[in-house]
Design a protein around this motif. Structure first.
Motif, PDB file in Angstrom:
ATOM      1  N   ALA A 428       3.680 -57.546 -32.069  1.00 38.60           N
ATOM      2  CA  ALA A 428       2.629 -56.529 -32.087  1.00 38.60           C
ATOM      3  C   ALA A 428       1.272 -57.126 -32.432  1.00 38.60           C
ATOM      4  O   ALA A 428       0.245 -56.735 -31.854  1.00 38.60           O
ATOM      5  CB  ALA A 428       2.987 -55.421 -33.082  1.00 38.60           C
ATOM      6  N   VAL A 429       1.241 -58.078 -33.378  1.00 38.60           N
ATOM      7  CA  VAL A 429      -0.048 -58.661 -33.783  1.00 38.60           C
ATOM      8  C   VAL A 429      -0.461 -59.823 -32.892  1.00 38.60           C
ATOM      9  O   VAL A 429      -1.592 -60.301 -32.995  1.00 38.60           O
ATOM     10  CB  VAL A 429      -0.013 -59.117 -35.263  1.00 38.60           C
ATOM     11  CG1 VAL A 429       0.299 -57.941 -36.181  1.00 38.60           C
ATOM     12  CG2 VAL A 429       0.979 -60.248 -35.487  1.00 38.60           C
ATOM     13  N   THR A 430       0.446 -60.274 -32.012  1.00 36.29           N
ATOM     14  CA  THR A 430       0.100 -61.380 -31.111  1.00 36.29           C
ATOM     15  C   THR A 430      -0.108 -60.841 -29.699  1.00 36.29           C
ATOM     16  O   THR A 430      -1.213 -60.445 -29.343  1.00 36.29           O
ATOM     17  CB  THR A 430       1.180 -62.479 -31.160  1.00 36.29           C
ATOM     18  OG1 THR A 430       2.484 -61.908 -30.912  1.00 36.29           O
ATOM     19  CG2 THR A 430       1.202 -63.150 -32.520  1.00 36.29           C
ATOM     20  N   VAL A 431       0.943 -60.733 -28.918  1.00 38.55           N
ATOM     21  CA  VAL A 431       0.781 -60.262 -27.536  1.00 38.55           C
ATOM     22  C   VAL A 431       0.311 -58.814 -27.477  1.00 38.55           C
ATOM     23  O   VAL A 431      -0.368 -58.415 -26.523  1.00 38.55           O
ATOM     24  CB  VAL A 431       2.108 -60.421 -26.741  1.00 38.55           C
ATOM     25  CG1 VAL A 431       2.460 -61.876 -26.577  1.00 38.55           C
ATOM     26  CG2 VAL A 431       3.250 -59.675 -27.407  1.00 38.55           C
ATOM     27  N   GLY A 432       0.642 -58.019 -28.509  1.00 39.75           N
ATOM     28  CA  GLY A 432       0.215 -56.616 -28.516  1.00 39.75           C
ATOM     29  C   GLY A 432      -1.213 -56.402 -28.962  1.00 39.75           C
ATOM     30  O   GLY A 432      -1.795 -55.339 -28.703  1.00 39.75           O
ATOM     31  N   GLY A 433      -1.786 -57.383 -29.645  1.00 42.01           N
ATOM     32  CA  GLY A 433      -3.181 -57.303 -30.059  1.00 42.01           C
ATOM     33  C   GLY A 433      -3.477 -56.293 -31.149  1.00 42.01           C
ATOM     34  O   GLY A 433      -4.644 -55.955 -31.395  1.00 42.01           O
ATOM     35  N   GLU A 434      -2.460 -55.785 -31.857  1.00 39.85           N
ATOM     36  CA  GLU A 434      -2.698 -54.800 -32.920  1.00 39.85           C
ATOM     37  C   GLU A 434      -3.269 -55.478 -34.166  1.00 39.85           C
ATOM     38  O   GLU A 434      -3.004 -56.653 -34.430  1.00 39.85           O
ATOM     39  CB  GLU A 434      -1.388 -54.091 -33.295  1.00 39.85           C
ATOM     40  CG  GLU A 434      -0.843 -53.178 -32.221  1.00 39.85           C
ATOM     41  CD  GLU A 434       0.405 -52.426 -32.691  1.00 39.85           C
ATOM     42  OE1 GLU A 434       0.679 -52.417 -33.909  1.00 39.85           O
ATOM     43  OE2 GLU A 434       1.091 -51.851 -31.832  1.00 39.85           O
ATOM     44  N   ASP A 435      -4.048 -54.726 -34.945  1.00 38.95           N
ATOM     45  CA  ASP A 435      -4.486 -55.268 -36.225  1.00 38.95           C
ATOM     46  C   ASP A 435      -3.306 -55.236 -37.195  1.00 38.95           C
ATOM     47  O   ASP A 435      -2.348 -54.475 -37.026  1.00 38.95           O
ATOM     48  CB  ASP A 435      -5.677 -54.477 -36.777  1.00 38.95           C
ATOM     49  CG  ASP A 435      -5.314 -53.044 -37.128  1.00 38.95           C
ATOM     50  OD1 ASP A 435      -4.836 -52.812 -38.259  1.00 38.95           O
ATOM     51  OD2 ASP A 435      -5.487 -52.157 -36.261  1.00 38.95           O
ATOM     52  N   VAL A 436      -3.369 -56.066 -38.215  1.00 37.06           N
ATOM     53  CA  VAL A 436      -2.239 -56.272 -39.118  1.00 37.06           C
ATOM     54  C   VAL A 436      -1.830 -54.982 -39.819  1.00 37.06           C
ATOM     55  O   VAL A 436      -0.643 -54.648 -39.902  1.00 37.06           O
ATOM     56  CB  VAL A 436      -2.561 -57.377 -40.135  1.00 37.06           C
ATOM     57  CG1 VAL A 436      -1.504 -57.432 -41.236  1.00 37.06           C
ATOM     58  CG2 VAL A 436      -2.660 -58.727 -39.427  1.00 37.06           C
TER      59      VAL A 436
END
Length: 452
Positions: A428-436
């Motif tokens: 989620a925080v890598t390929v998904g680009g979500e903030d932590v």
């Protein structure tokens, strides 16, 4: 998180060592006093061996083992089968095989259909699933008391589910930092001085990421697996532990607000944004890139070295290992992993045969050459502390005191599902680009029902 220190194991790895030998091959009729044995004499000897094993009844022992399908491991298990069957001639081993990612489900599904294996060559983190499926027998009911007591206490503690030991480990490993000395030199870095902190790693990564291979392929600076594989969930917990972070506290309660966990996810996101870390990679993907000179540094358990070596034997000339990196307020702690045997209770005679198999394999005589030449790893038992394979291994010597800081993974029935959700969090925080913070909030709501 409260750490279970494994100082006894680390000390064992530094003690003076003596040479062991590999497991024996299958014996023939042999000779006595230089004269060939008669058929009757050979039959009598075979029957005597069977009597020593506790039974003369023929037994076919079903052992689930994904490793017999993997290049680099198959010859060892073939030799082990031959050696064991020579010692216990009434027992025949039948391998039950499937690829690594499928074997656990296959064993459980087979049992659901009434076809139970007798023993499983298992990842430590598969223990809760096998216990929950009613397949794992307590080791106190399988192994000889003296054999079980020879394990380091903290190692046995790490193989408990609900206070009971269900796994007999062959060996253990923390997560180690492997690095390519040739790429370090090419980037103008000292190949004998790997990074000790994430800050140092990032400085080196900037130089390493500018390299290409001789045939023009991109070089990745750093590898941390994040693909959806059960064992990677434990690797992500190890990554968080580097920063002093954790997902479950010492009471087993979910806690996603600790700074160490947030720092680790922030670092994972940064590595992805800079293109240093191959996206959504499995350990085998990183081993392949490392073996081909396309990955400068990556995390893996010690036995992963064999995977890289089987792809490119020359890896022995450029690979080195170091302790996990320190991040934030952490001390570079890691998690403990093992390969272990799990016994299935299919009746007294079969349990006796399983006991004999485990106590045949987990010995210096059988495992020394395996650890020296196939899968570097640290011993789990006191009687294995004198193995030459440990003292003389450049890979294990690079582990430093990382074993002392290794933390067992908390065992509970839904650990497999929990680990897969950890992989989803990393994605989620890598390929998904979500903030932590957003990713952690979603993770918390998803995993809460999985916890005991």
């Amino acid at each position: 998180m409260k750490k279970r220190r494994l100082a006894a194991l680390a000390l064992a790895g530094l003690m003076a060592l003596t040479t062991g030998c590999s497991g024996g091959g299958k014996t023939g009729t042999g000779t006595t006093g230089g004269e060939p044995k008669t058929e009757a004499e050979a039959k009598t000897e075979t029957e005597a061996k069977a009597q020593d094993s506790g039974s003369t009844e023929p037994i076919t022992l079903k052992i689930a083992n994904y490793a017999v399908l993997e290049k680099g491991y198959d010859e060892f298990w073939k030799s082990t089968k031959e050696g064991f069957e020579a010692k216990y001639p009434n027992v025949t081993i039948e391998w039950v095989t499937a690829p690594y990612g499928e074997i656990l489900n296959q064993v459980i599904n087979m049992a659901g259909g009434g076809d139970r294996v007798d023993c499983v060559f298992s990842e430590m983190i598969w223990l809760p699933a096998l216990v929950d499926a009613g397949l794992a027998a307590p080791m106190k009911d399988v192994l000889d008391e003296d054999f079980l007591k020879d394990y380091y206490p903290n190692i046995l503690e790490a193989h408990k589910v609900d206070g009971e030991v269900y796994g007999a480990p062959l060996y253990v490993s923390p997560s180690l930092l492997f690095y390519n000395k040739n790429l370090f030199e090419k980037a103008g870095l000292d190949p004998n001085k790997p990074p000790k902190t994430y800050e140092e790693m990032l400085s080196m990564a900037e130089k390493l990421s500018g390299l290409t291979t001789d045939d023009g392929n991109k070089v990745y600076a750093f590898g941390q697996p994040t693909a959806s594989v059960i064992v990677i969930g434990s690797s992500i917990q190890a990554f968080a532990a580097n920063f002093g972070g954790y997902v479950l506290d010492e009471d087993g309660k979910l806690n996603v607000e600790n700074e160490g966990l947030k720092d680790s996810l922030t670092m994972l996101k940064l590595l992805d944004e800079k293109g240093y870390n191959p996206q959504n990679a499995k350990p085998k993907d990183l081993r392949n890139l490392f073996a081909l000179g396309q990955l400068a540094m990556y995390y893996d358990n010690s036995w992963g070295f064999n995977g890289a070596k089987s792809i490119n034997p020359d890896v022995v000339n450029f690979a080195a290992a170091a302790e996990p990196l320190k991040g934030g307020n952490g001390d570079g702690a890691s998690t403990l992993q093992s390969h272990c045997f799990v016994a299935v209770d299919n009746g007294p005679e079969r349990v006796e045969a399983v006991k004999n198999f485990i106590q045949y394999v987990v010995t210096p005589e059988v495992l020394n050459d395996y650890i020296a030449n196939i899968a570097p790893a640290l011993p789990a038992k006191d009687d294995m502390k004198d193995m030459e394979a440990v003292k003389n291994s450049p890979i294990l010597n690079g582990a430093g005191n990382s074993v002392e800081k290794a933390e067992p993974v908390l065992m509970f029935p839904s650990l497999s599902e929990f680990n897969l959700e950890l992989c989803a969090l990393a994605q989620a925080v890598t390929v998904g680009g979500e903030d932590v913070d957003t990713a952690l909030k979603n993770f918390q709501s998803t995993v809460q029902p999985l916890l005991p």
